[in-house]
Design a protein around this motif. Structure first.
Motif, mmCIF file in Angstrom:
data_model
loop_
_atom_site.group_PDB
_atom_site.id
_atom_site.type_symbol
_atom_site.label_atom_id
_atom_site.label_comp_id
_atom_site.label_asym_id
_atom_site.label_seq_id
_atom_site.Cartn_x
_atom_site.Cartn_y
_atom_site.Cartn_z
ATOM 1 N N TRP A 26 0.807 -1.225 0.000
ATOM 2 C CA TRP A 26 0.000 0.000 0.000
ATOM 3 C C TRP A 26 0.835 1.269 0.000
ATOM 4 O O TRP A 26 0.301 2.351 0.130
ATOM 5 N N GLU A 27 2.130 1.160 -0.151
ATOM 6 C CA GLU A 27 3.012 2.323 -0.090
ATOM 7 C C GLU A 27 3.485 2.783 -1.468
ATOM 8 O O GLU A 27 4.625 3.206 -1.631
ATOM 9 N N ASP A 28 2.609 2.743 -2.463
ATOM 10 C CA ASP A 28 3.015 3.133 -3.809
ATOM 11 C C ASP A 28 3.302 4.625 -3.931
ATOM 12 O O ASP A 28 4.112 5.035 -4.748
ATOM 13 N N GLY A 32 6.859 6.365 -5.553
ATOM 14 C CA GLY A 32 6.985 7.468 -6.500
ATOM 15 C C GLY A 32 7.792 8.628 -5.950
ATOM 16 O O GLY A 32 8.607 9.226 -6.656
ATOM 17 N N ARG A 33 7.590 8.932 -4.666
ATOM 18 C CA ARG A 33 8.361 10.021 -4.044
ATOM 19 C C ARG A 33 9.841 9.678 -3.983
ATOM 20 O O ARG A 33 10.695 10.541 -4.170
ATOM 21 N N THR A 34 10.155 8.423 -3.744
ATOM 22 C CA THR A 34 11.557 7.998 -3.709
ATOM 23 C C THR A 34 12.206 8.181 -5.073
ATOM 24 O O THR A 34 13.336 8.673 -5.171
ATOM 25 N N GLY A 50 19.862 10.822 -16.624
ATOM 26 C CA GLY A 50 19.726 9.375 -16.535
ATOM 27 C C GLY A 50 18.315 8.939 -16.218
ATOM 28 O O GLY A 50 17.344 9.670 -16.417
ATOM 29 N N HIS A 51 18.232 7.734 -15.688
ATOM 30 C CA HIS A 51 16.951 7.101 -15.400
ATOM 31 C C HIS A 51 17.098 6.275 -14.126
ATOM 32 O O HIS A 51 18.109 5.604 -13.932
ATOM 33 N N VAL A 52 16.078 6.321 -13.261
ATOM 34 C CA VAL A 52 16.081 5.503 -12.052
ATOM 35 C C VAL A 52 14.838 4.626 -12.031
ATOM 36 O O VAL A 52 13.756 5.057 -12.400
ATOM 37 N N ASP A 53 15.039 3.381 -11.638
ATOM 38 C CA ASP A 53 13.957 2.448 -11.356
ATOM 39 C C ASP A 53 13.997 2.157 -9.868
ATOM 40 O O ASP A 53 15.048 1.781 -9.338
ATOM 41 N N VAL A 54 12.873 2.341 -9.196
ATOM 42 C CA VAL A 54 12.759 2.010 -7.776
ATOM 43 C C VAL A 54 11.925 0.738 -7.689
ATOM 44 O O VAL A 54 10.801 0.692 -8.185
#
Length: 66
Positions: A26-28, A32-34, A50-54
């Protein structure tokens, strides 16, 4: 955050980062904020692009370009 890895592609010198977090299902919003916070930090600290994937354990992901 549990781990972070970064690399730079040789073709276009673009940075790619993968951030692993331990957020629950439930912390989606936090996911996104990360991604946004990492992208902003990277742009400010290094001035690169660049690009980040969390990635979270519940197969949740968030992406952000910087």
């Amino acid at each position: 955050m549990t781990s972070v890895s970064t690399r730079t592609t040789t073709a276009d010198a673009r940075s790619v980062a993968v951030v692993h977090v331990d957020y629950g299902v439930w912390e989606d919003a936090e996911l996104g904020r990360t991604a946004k916070a990492f992208a902003q930090w990277r742009r400010t600290a290094y001035g690169d692009h660049g690009h980040v994937d969390v990635l979270a354990p519940a197969k949740m992901t968030a992406e952000q370009d910087w």
